[in-house]
Design a protein around this motif. Structure first.
Motif, PDB file in Angstrom:
ATOM      1  N   PHE A 265      -2.431 -70.495  88.655  1.00 32.69           N
ATOM      2  CA  PHE A 265      -3.131 -69.659  87.911  1.00 32.69           C
ATOM      3  C   PHE A 265      -2.541 -69.172  86.586  1.00 32.69           C
ATOM      4  O   PHE A 265      -3.062 -68.805  85.854  1.00 32.69           O
ATOM      5  CB  PHE A 265      -2.864 -68.268  88.861  1.00 32.69           C
ATOM      6  CG  PHE A 265      -3.712 -68.263  90.115  1.00 32.69           C
ATOM      7  CD1 PHE A 265      -5.223 -68.191  90.181  1.00 32.69           C
ATOM      8  CD2 PHE A 265      -3.124 -68.975  91.483  1.00 32.69           C
ATOM      9  CE1 PHE A 265      -6.022 -68.263  91.423  1.00 32.69           C
ATOM     10  CE2 PHE A 265      -4.119 -69.035  92.413  1.00 32.69           C
ATOM     11  CZ  PHE A 265      -5.206 -68.556  92.417  1.00 32.69           C
ATOM     12  N   GLY A 266      -1.312 -69.502  86.381  1.00 35.15           N
ATOM     13  CA  GLY A 266      -0.736 -69.240  85.142  1.00 35.15           C
ATOM     14  C   GLY A 266      -1.053 -70.458  83.777  1.00 35.15           C
ATOM     15  O   GLY A 266      -0.888 -69.824  82.806  1.00 35.15           O
ATOM     16  N   GLY A 267      -1.034 -71.425  84.546  1.00 37.92           N
ATOM     17  CA  GLY A 267      -1.336 -72.440  83.637  1.00 37.92           C
ATOM     18  C   GLY A 267      -2.706 -72.155  82.460  1.00 37.92           C
ATOM     19  O   GLY A 267      -2.689 -71.905  81.258  1.00 37.92           O
ATOM     20  N   PRO A 268      -3.934 -71.962  83.256  1.00 33.85           N
ATOM     21  CA  PRO A 268      -5.120 -71.483  82.463  1.00 33.85           C
ATOM     22  C   PRO A 268      -4.943 -70.307  81.660  1.00 33.85           C
ATOM     23  O   PRO A 268      -5.387 -70.058  80.536  1.00 33.85           O
ATOM     24  CB  PRO A 268      -6.339 -71.495  83.432  1.00 33.85           C
ATOM     25  CG  PRO A 268      -5.836 -72.359  84.641  1.00 33.85           C
ATOM     26  CD  PRO A 268      -4.255 -72.380  84.533  1.00 33.85           C
ATOM     27  N   LEU A 269      -4.273 -69.097  82.178  1.00 31.30           N
ATOM     28  CA  LEU A 269      -3.996 -67.999  81.890  1.00 31.30           C
ATOM     29  C   LEU A 269      -3.055 -68.069  80.627  1.00 31.30           C
ATOM     30  O   LEU A 269      -3.243 -67.515  79.628  1.00 31.30           O
ATOM     31  CB  LEU A 269      -3.371 -66.969  82.700  1.00 31.30           C
ATOM     32  CG  LEU A 269      -4.375 -66.401  83.901  1.00 31.30           C
ATOM     33  CD1 LEU A 269      -3.437 -65.540  85.003  1.00 31.30           C
ATOM     34  CD2 LEU A 269      -5.528 -65.504  83.367  1.00 31.30           C
TER      35      LEU A 269
ATOM     36  N   GLN B 119       8.769 -72.472  72.274  1.00 29.47           N
ATOM     37  CA  GLN B 119       8.522 -72.612  73.923  1.00 29.47           C
ATOM     38  C   GLN B 119       9.464 -73.405  74.541  1.00 29.47           C
ATOM     39  O   GLN B 119       9.974 -72.918  75.645  1.00 29.47           O
ATOM     40  CB  GLN B 119       7.206 -73.208  73.991  1.00 29.47           C
ATOM     41  CG  GLN B 119       5.935 -72.567  73.672  1.00 29.47           C
ATOM     42  CD  GLN B 119       4.769 -73.457  73.571  1.00 29.47           C
ATOM     43  OE1 GLN B 119       4.050 -73.682  72.638  1.00 29.47           O
ATOM     44  NE2 GLN B 119       4.235 -73.578  74.894  1.00 29.47           N
ATOM     45  N   PHE B 120      10.194 -74.350  73.939  1.00 31.27           N
ATOM     46  CA  PHE B 120      11.227 -75.011  74.662  1.00 31.27           C
ATOM     47  C   PHE B 120      12.550 -74.047  74.996  1.00 31.27           C
ATOM     48  O   PHE B 120      13.310 -74.174  76.074  1.00 31.27           O
ATOM     49  CB  PHE B 120      11.567 -76.591  73.981  1.00 31.27           C
ATOM     50  CG  PHE B 120      10.742 -77.553  74.382  1.00 31.27           C
ATOM     51  CD1 PHE B 120       9.309 -77.548  74.259  1.00 31.27           C
ATOM     52  CD2 PHE B 120      11.219 -78.858  74.750  1.00 31.27           C
ATOM     53  CE1 PHE B 120       8.638 -78.658  74.479  1.00 31.27           C
ATOM     54  CE2 PHE B 120      10.554 -79.877  75.015  1.00 31.27           C
ATOM     55  CZ  PHE B 120       9.168 -79.863  74.924  1.00 31.27           C
ATOM     56  N   SER B 121      12.791 -73.762  74.001  1.00 26.54           N
ATOM     57  CA  SER B 121      14.249 -72.921  73.801  1.00 26.54           C
ATOM     58  C   SER B 121      13.850 -71.798  74.796  1.00 26.54           C
ATOM     59  O   SER B 121      14.718 -71.608  75.813  1.00 26.54           O
ATOM     60  CB  SER B 121      14.477 -72.224  72.496  1.00 26.54           C
ATOM     61  OG  SER B 121      13.276 -71.808  71.878  1.00 26.54           O
ATOM     62  N   ALA B 122      12.705 -71.294  74.995  1.00 27.29           N
ATOM     63  CA  ALA B 122      12.483 -69.954  75.881  1.00 27.29           C
ATOM     64  C   ALA B 122      12.340 -70.479  77.267  1.00 27.29           C
ATOM     65  O   ALA B 122      13.090 -69.949  78.085  1.00 27.29           O
ATOM     66  CB  ALA B 122      11.287 -69.272  75.478  1.00 27.29           C
ATOM     67  N   SER B 123      11.981 -71.797  77.475  1.00 23.67           N
ATOM     68  CA  SER B 123      12.046 -72.289  78.859  1.00 23.67           C
ATOM     69  C   SER B 123      13.260 -72.605  79.387  1.00 23.67           C
ATOM     70  O   SER B 123      13.699 -72.232  80.438  1.00 23.67           O
ATOM     71  CB  SER B 123      11.212 -73.764  78.814  1.00 23.67           C
ATOM     72  OG  SER B 123      11.346 -74.328  79.985  1.00 23.67           O
ATOM     73  N   LEU B 124      14.332 -73.019  78.560  1.00 28.65           N
ATOM     74  CA  LEU B 124      15.755 -73.281  79.100  1.00 28.65           C
ATOM     75  C   LEU B 124      16.212 -71.954  79.189  1.00 28.65           C
ATOM     76  O   LEU B 124      17.157 -71.974  80.309  1.00 28.65           O
ATOM     77  CB  LEU B 124      16.467 -74.172  77.827  1.00 28.65           C
ATOM     78  CG  LEU B 124      16.172 -75.452  78.060  1.00 28.65           C
ATOM     79  CD1 LEU B 124      16.520 -76.059  76.411  1.00 28.65           C
ATOM     80  CD2 LEU B 124      16.643 -76.270  79.144  1.00 28.65           C
TER      81      LEU B 124
ATOM     82  N   ILE C  16       7.659 -69.928  85.424  1.00 32.51           N
ATOM     83  CA  ILE C  16       7.213 -69.464  83.923  1.00 32.51           C
ATOM     84  C   ILE C  16       7.909 -70.710  83.149  1.00 32.51           C
ATOM     85  O   ILE C  16       7.425 -71.012  82.113  1.00 32.51           O
ATOM     86  CB  ILE C  16       7.888 -68.338  83.783  1.00 32.51           C
ATOM     87  CG1 ILE C  16       7.215 -67.234  84.580  1.00 32.51           C
ATOM     88  CG2 ILE C  16       7.603 -67.658  82.336  1.00 32.51           C
ATOM     89  CD1 ILE C  16       7.662 -65.857  84.643  1.00 32.51           C
ATOM     90  N   ALA C  17       9.049 -71.099  83.312  1.00 32.29           N
ATOM     91  CA  ALA C  17       9.857 -71.985  82.508  1.00 32.29           C
ATOM     92  C   ALA C  17       9.064 -73.424  82.450  1.00 32.29           C
ATOM     93  O   ALA C  17       8.914 -73.916  81.302  1.00 32.29           O
ATOM     94  CB  ALA C  17      11.531 -72.209  82.725  1.00 32.29           C
ATOM     95  N   GLU C  18       8.615 -73.858  83.627  1.00 37.00           N
ATOM     96  CA  GLU C  18       7.996 -74.934  83.664  1.00 37.00           C
ATOM     97  C   GLU C  18       6.672 -75.000  82.838  1.00 37.00           C
ATOM     98  O   GLU C  18       6.353 -75.810  82.117  1.00 37.00           O
ATOM     99  CB  GLU C  18       7.641 -75.350  85.326  1.00 37.00           C
ATOM    100  CG  GLU C  18       7.076 -76.769  85.268  1.00 37.00           C
ATOM    101  CD  GLU C  18       6.382 -76.882  86.650  1.00 37.00           C
ATOM    102  OE1 GLU C  18       5.949 -78.125  87.027  1.00 37.00           O
ATOM    103  OE2 GLU C  18       6.980 -76.104  87.910  1.00 37.00           O
ATOM    104  N   LEU C  19       5.928 -73.817  82.766  1.00 40.42           N
ATOM    105  CA  LEU C  19       4.596 -73.758  82.088  1.00 40.42           C
ATOM    106  C   LEU C  19       4.938 -74.026  80.701  1.00 40.42           C
ATOM    107  O   LEU C  19       3.924 -74.395  79.886  1.00 40.42           O
ATOM    108  CB  LEU C  19       3.925 -72.424  82.341  1.00 40.42           C
ATOM    109  CG  LEU C  19       3.162 -72.379  83.580  1.00 40.42           C
ATOM    110  CD1 LEU C  19       2.839 -70.896  83.891  1.00 40.42           C
ATOM    111  CD2 LEU C  19       1.853 -73.182  83.641  1.00 40.42           C
ATOM    112  N   LEU C  20       5.829 -73.555  80.094  1.00 42.23           N
ATOM    113  CA  LEU C  20       6.382 -73.543  78.740  1.00 42.23           C
ATOM    114  C   LEU C  20       7.001 -74.957  78.260  1.00 42.23           C
ATOM    115  O   LEU C  20       6.947 -74.991  77.048  1.00 42.23           O
ATOM    116  CB  LEU C  20       7.385 -72.566  78.460  1.00 42.23           C
ATOM    117  CG  LEU C  20       7.182 -70.997  78.485  1.00 42.23           C
ATOM    118  CD1 LEU C  20       8.439 -70.080  78.430  1.00 42.23           C
ATOM    119  CD2 LEU C  20       6.212 -70.460  77.528  1.00 42.23           C
ATOM    120  N   ILE C  21       7.329 -75.571  79.250  1.00 39.16           N
ATOM    121  CA  ILE C  21       8.060 -77.007  78.776  1.00 39.16           C
ATOM    122  C   ILE C  21       6.950 -78.229  79.133  1.00 39.16           C
ATOM    123  O   ILE C  21       6.929 -79.047  78.522  1.00 39.16           O
ATOM    124  CB  ILE C  21       9.279 -77.126  79.125  1.00 39.16           C
ATOM    125  CG1 ILE C  21      10.100 -78.086  78.319  1.00 39.16           C
ATOM    126  CG2 ILE C  21       9.403 -77.331  80.632  1.00 39.16           C
ATOM    127  CD1 ILE C  21      11.509 -78.286  78.463  1.00 39.16           C
TER     128      ILE C  21
END
Length: 488
Positions: free
Chosen positions: A324-328, A348-353, A390-395
């Protein structure tokens, strides 16, 4: 034409078919990914050290062979043909594992890993070929495709949990066999829609095409016994994967240094920095089927509102958020960028880590509030997986989409495979951390909690630190990532 029909019409041919193929292609991997450690220890009597070592090699070979798949696909065998060939091996592998013996496990894993290792890169390359390098729709397409993959994970994890509670592993692996076979059926149904569009193999003459196809098929079949032998020597194989990872990093660094096009050279340099940072993310992420799985099984109170939560179902927290988060997130980013927000790859990468690091730091807090018997409340691992998702969606989907933007045409397959090899390397590191855990036995939660506290704290703070370093490097990365004209 309505806005919805306009959006559907704008989807490149084949992209929609690949979304649905992705769902079924993921089922077998989801079952093995979530069940292998538990199956090895509970059914086959493997020690924690041996089970996590096999899990580490499973992840490493699956993702490491993506590099090889990126080279084979489009050069020796079309990405479409290699994908289907890999799915055939996955079907045979799951069927073999359903036999229920250690010998069948090793041969089944060898078949499955050869198939999944080589074909995943093909699917991503088939998708990325349907967009021009400057097409901003690529990121959204990969987010949607990533949501499809996680729908496959959701189904696989859910069914795995049901059979796990019943200890009916034979039926579980038969389910995986049927699910993977459906991916082959869908690929055949959409054969023309998913054809290769821009690969070196398309330039080959008829005779050269046949010889390349024969060589590719021999490699595909020959890899199976090789992988089977290496699974029997999981520890040595882990060291080999690490050595290969270092060698590939050196080779790519050299290719970047000698590359003549200045713009592409800068993009490749940015890729190398981001790939190194993502190694930390994937090390934490690959703890899910090993160390986190064992922690959830023996140290977490999984009775929620009177119902027992199977260990595999916990991983569905991740898949639910991703689906659900991917499309959103794709829609949110499009909206924010239209308003002038600079949401780019380095940020996005730095936020993910940082976010996945915080997710792991939640667990030591939960351990500190554990009950007298050492059992940790379910909410803490729930929060951990929310942060991880959430981290996975960002990276992760952004990383796949990034290849089409940063990789020169001649290196696109190799760099896509290398990106996945980073995940495999993280799997090896995750198995090393998981092997530090004492043997999982009933009533040991209080005695093993200190070890988990130490491991989760170390991983969490390490990821946060690397995330902060990437924040400091954002200006540098932005200068390297450019689509401007090539100048020397």
């Amino acid at each position: 034409m309505s806005p919805l029909k306009q959006k559907i019409a704008a989807i490149p041919e084949g992209a929609g078919a690949l979304f649905f193929i992705q769902i079924f292609a993921t089922l077998g991997f989801a079952v093995l990914y979530s069940t292998l450690v538990l199956y090895s220890t509970k059914k086959l009597g493997f020690s924690v050290k041996d089970a996590t070592a096999i899990m580490g090699v499973f992840g490493a070979f699956n993702y490491g062979l993506h590099l090889f798949g990126g080279y084979l696909g489009g050069r020796f065998i079309s990405n479409r043909n290699l994908f289907v060939g890999g799915m055939v091996l996955q079907v045979l592998g799951c069927a073999c594992i359903s036999g229920g013996t250690s010998a069948q496990l090793y041969w089944g894993l060898a078949l499955f890993l050869t198939g999944s290792g080589l074909n995943v890169t093909c699917l991503n390359l088939m998708l990325t070929q349907r967009f021009k390098p400057e097409d901003d729709r690529r990121e959204s397409a990969f987010l949607w495709n990533y949501a499809g993959m996680n729908l496959g994970f959701f189904i696989g994890f859910t069914v795995a949990g049901v059979y796990q509670l019943k200890q009916d592993y034979e039926s579980l692996f038969i389910f995986a066999t049927v699910g993977n076979f459906m991916a082959i059926v869908l690929a055949g149904w959409n054969w023309k829609r998913i054809s290769d569009l821009n690969t070196p193999l398309l330039q080959a003459g008829p005779n050269e095409f046949k010889w390349r196809l024969l060589a590719g098929l021999l490699i595909l079949v020959g890899l199976v016994p090789l992988v089977q032998v290496m699974l029997h020597h999981a520890e040595i194989s882990g060291y080999l994967v690490l050595a290969i990872s270092v060698a590939i990093a050196v080779i790519l660094s050299y290719l970047t240094f000698v590359h003549k096009d200045l713009r592409e050279r800068r993009n490749m340099a940015a890729y190398l920095i981001l790939a190194l940072g993502s190694l930390v993310f994937w090390t934490l992420y690959q703890m899910a089927p090993s160390g986190l799985q064992l922690f959830a099984d023996k140290n977490v109170d999984r009775i929620v509102w009177g119902y027992e939560i199977a260990p595999q179902w916990i991983q569905n927290i991740n898949t639910f958020v991703i689906m659900f988060g991917g499309p959103l997130m794709a829609m949110l980013f499009d909206h924010l960028r239209k308003k002038g927000w600079n949401i780019d790859i380095p940020r996005q990468f730095s936020a993910s880590l940082i976010i996945i690091g915080l997710g792991f730091l939640v667990l030591p807090v939960g351990i500190s509030f554990a009950a007298a018997d050492g059992m940790v409340a379910f909410k803490w691992i729930f929060i951990c997986f929310i942060f991880q998702s959430i981290a996975e969606l960002l990276i992760s989907p952004i990383g796949y989409a990034m290849i089409g933007r940063l990789a020169p045409t001649q290196y696109q397959g190799v760099m896509m495979g290398t990106w996945m090899l980073v995940t495999g390397t993280g799997s090896i590191f995750a198995s090393y951390f998981s092997a530090l855990i004492p043997e999982a036995k009933e009533g040991m939660a209080a005695s093993t909690n200190p070890t988990y506290h130490h491991i989760f704290s170390m991983l969490g703070w390490g990821s946060v630190a690397v995330g902060v370093v990437l924040i400091l490097l954002i200006p540098v990365l932005r200068r390297l990532i450019t689509n401007g004209p090539a100048k020397e």
